[in-house]
Design an enzyme around this catalytic site. Structure first.
Site, short mmCIF file in Angstrom:
data_model
loop_
_atom_site.label_atom_id
_atom_site.label_comp_id
_atom_site.label_asym_id
_atom_site.label_seq_id
_atom_site.Cartn_x
_atom_site.Cartn_y
_atom_site.Cartn_z
N GLU A 1 -0.39 4.72 -0.80
CA GLU A 1 -1.17 5.94 -1.09
C GLU A 1 -0.30 7.16 -0.86
O GLU A 1 0.44 7.24 0.13
CB GLU A 1 -2.42 5.99 -0.21
N ARG B 1 -0.36 -3.12 -18.66
CA ARG B 1 -1.61 -2.37 -18.71
C ARG B 1 -1.52 -1.22 -17.72
O ARG B 1 -1.09 -1.41 -16.58
CB ARG B 1 -2.80 -3.24 -18.30
N ASP C 1 -4.91 13.04 -25.76
CA ASP C 1 -4.92 11.65 -25.32
C ASP C 1 -4.17 10.85 -26.37
O ASP C 1 -4.70 10.55 -27.44
CB ASP C 1 -6.37 11.19 -25.18
N THR D 1 -2.29 5.50 -22.35
CA THR D 1 -2.13 4.17 -21.79
C THR D 1 -0.65 3.82 -21.91
O THR D 1 0.10 4.50 -22.62
CB THR D 1 -2.93 3.12 -22.59
N TYR E 1 0.85 -1.19 0.00
CA TYR E 1 0.00 0.00 0.00
C TYR E 1 0.88 1.23 0.00
O TYR E 1 1.76 1.36 0.86
CB TYR E 1 -0.92 0.02 1.23
N LYS F 1 -0.35 -0.03 -25.22
CA LYS F 1 -0.66 -0.13 -26.65
C LYS F 1 0.66 -0.06 -27.42
O LYS F 1 1.51 -0.90 -27.20
CB LYS F 1 -1.69 0.93 -27.01
C1 LIG Z 1 -7.47 2.72 -25.08
C2 LIG Z 1 -7.80 4.13 -24.93
C3 LIG Z 1 -8.12 4.68 -23.67
C4 LIG Z 1 -8.44 3.85 -22.44
O1 LIG Z 1 -7.54 2.97 -22.01
P1 LIG Z 1 -7.95 1.82 -20.96
O2 LIG Z 1 -6.62 1.44 -20.41
O3 LIG Z 1 -8.63 0.77 -21.74
O4 LIG Z 1 -8.83 2.42 -19.93
C5 LIG Z 1 -8.30 6.04 -23.58
N1 LIG Z 1 -8.18 6.84 -24.65
C6 LIG Z 1 -7.91 6.35 -25.87
C7 LIG Z 1 -7.80 7.29 -27.03
C8 LIG Z 1 -7.72 4.99 -26.05
O5 LIG Z 1 -7.50 4.49 -27.28
#
Ligand SMILES: *Cc1c(COP(=O)(O)O)cnc(C)c1O
Length: 420
Positions: free
Chosen positions: A55, A238, A203, A229, A53, A232
């Site tokens: 926090e 993750r 994003d 993220t 933990y 990807k």
């Molecule tokens: C995949 C994605 C997310 C969210 O990611 P998670 O880890 O699945 O919550 C947010 N924004 C965009 C543009 C994405 O492609």
């Protein structure tokens, strides 16, 4: 991996893990948002840091015993800024968001009030749920407006985005997508945001790896806040991250914890640090270049075979294929390809006449196949296999034969030889 003892203790889960390894090794993963992490990243997610933990933030935690997790989190933050060539005097990194959706939630929570107007890309045109979809928190807690792509070019129309921004006066404009195959030009977004007094969130969830390798323009000089993220194109565990200008650092940290999360996943944060180290290696640039080359090779091969590629091609790691010329829906294609050992997802094409559960298209991404070592020749082979399966979509014997060809191809490019 102590898979043996797990097999004795919990054979059902051990079997599921083994089956998943087999699926990874012997089928083709063309899901544009997926990748294969290194064994080092996986070892770290499966490490002792799962217990802790922590926090709070490094050197200011609510719990004792955080000296070693602090080391991991500080390294993750430092490496993240270094990866994107950002000056720690000007930029701040928060590596605690559990996922991309949480990173966005924290960013909104840091700078918006409930009910504020936001302007993001329409899900149906390639945007993300968290950019203002009506049943997502982003569309419930805030007042969402959407921009889409141009009907003819199927590319972003910055003039239209500007008109929408002037009409709706959003507090926040969101740039970024989940199913858009072209370069996103962040500069006009910044100009539009400034004109209407909005903040700009970029994003980069899908394209973070490309940006790290300088294969896509960087968002940092334009955005107030950048979210992503880590799993990807970035090829980490993750998770989510936030990078912001220093002036937002305190608000972002507070929004992540205590705002929307409790204890951070320290095993994932340590694994993020490992992934960032990998991404700092020169080989990562070569990898991202190959990802794009493979995608462009596949897009050309599809076009040659009479498929329509949305927007006419790709600049990044993915493409959307319009299947209407072949008389197929995305739903049928997804199911048929599954039987042939090829995993991908159905996807709306812009202004899709079909419903979201049916769709007219499929989304194809090259990050995972490129990680397993595919180059242009194999990328072309994959298109041949897809075309063969779709042309024989009612022929079970043929689909079975294709799945064996897929397995043969995969066997030549093992993902985890270390785990055999
Ligand atoms: C995949 C994605 C997310 C969210 O990611 P998670 O880890 O699945 O919550 C947010 N924004 C965009 C543009 C994405 O492609």
């Amino acid at each position: 991996m102590k898979i043996i003892s797990l097999a004795q203790y919990d054979p059902a889960i051990a079997q599921a893990l083994n089956n998943e390894l087999g699926r990874i090794e012997y089928t083709l993963d063309l899901i544009a948002s997926e990748n294969y992490t290194s064994v080092h990243v996986m070892q770290t997610t499966g490490s002792v840091m799962t217990n802790k933990y922590a926090e709070g933030y490094p050197n200011r935690r609510y719990y004792g015993g955080c000296e070693f997790v602090d080391t991991a989190e500080i390294l993750a933050q430092e490496r993240l800024l270094k990866l994107f060539k950002l000056d720690p005097e000007r930029y701040h990194a928060n590596v605690q968001p559990h996922s991309g959706a949480q990173a966005n939630m924290a960013a909104y929570f840091a700078i918006l009030q409930p009910g504020d107007a936001i302007l993001g890309m329409d899900l149906a045109a390639g945007g993300h749920l968290t950019h203002g979809y009506k049943i997502n928190y982003s569309g419930v807690f805030y007042k969402p407006f959407n921009y889409t792509v141009d009907k003819n070019t199927e590319c972003l129309d910055y003039g239209k985005i500007r008109e929408l921004a002037q009409e709706h006066k959003p507090k926040l404009i969101i740039a970024g997508a989940s199913a858009y195959s072209r370069i996103i030009d962040f500069k006009p977004f910044k100009k539009i945001a400034d004109e209407v007094g909005a903040k700009l969130l970029i994003d980069m969830a899908h394209i973070a790896g490309l940006i790290a390798a300088e294969q896509h323009p960087a968002p940092f000089e334009y955005a107030d806040i950048v979210t992503s993220t880590t799993h990807k194109t970035l090829r980490g565990p993750r998770g989510g991250i936030i990078i912001c200008k220093k002036e937002y650092a305190a608000a972002i940290d507070k929004a992540v914890m205590p705002g929307i999360q409790g204890g951070p996943l320290m095993h994932h944060i340590a694994a993020k640090a490992v992934a960032f180290k990998e991404a700092l290696d020169d080989s990562f640039v070569a990898y991202q270049k190959q990802v794009i080359q493979n995608a462009q090779t596949m897009a050309n091969a599809f076009a040659t075979k009479g498929y329509r590629v949305v927007s006419g091609g790709t600049d990044n790691h993915l493409m959307i294929i319009d299947l209407r010329s072949k008389g197929l829906t995305g739903k049928v294609a997804e199911t048929v390809l599954m039987q042939a050992g090829i995993t991908l997802n159905k996807n709306c094409i812009p202004f899709d006449p079909e419903k979201p559960m049916i769709t007219s298209g499929i989304r194809i991404g090259t990050p995972a196949i490129t990680t397993r070592g595919f180059k242009e020749q194999e990328a072309k082979e994959v298109v041949d296999l897809i075309d063969k399966a779709l042309s024989n979509y009612e022929n079970q014997t043929e689909l079975e034969a294709i799945s064996i060809a897929v397995k043969d191809l995969c066997t030549k490019f093992p993902v985890y030889p270390e785990l055999k």
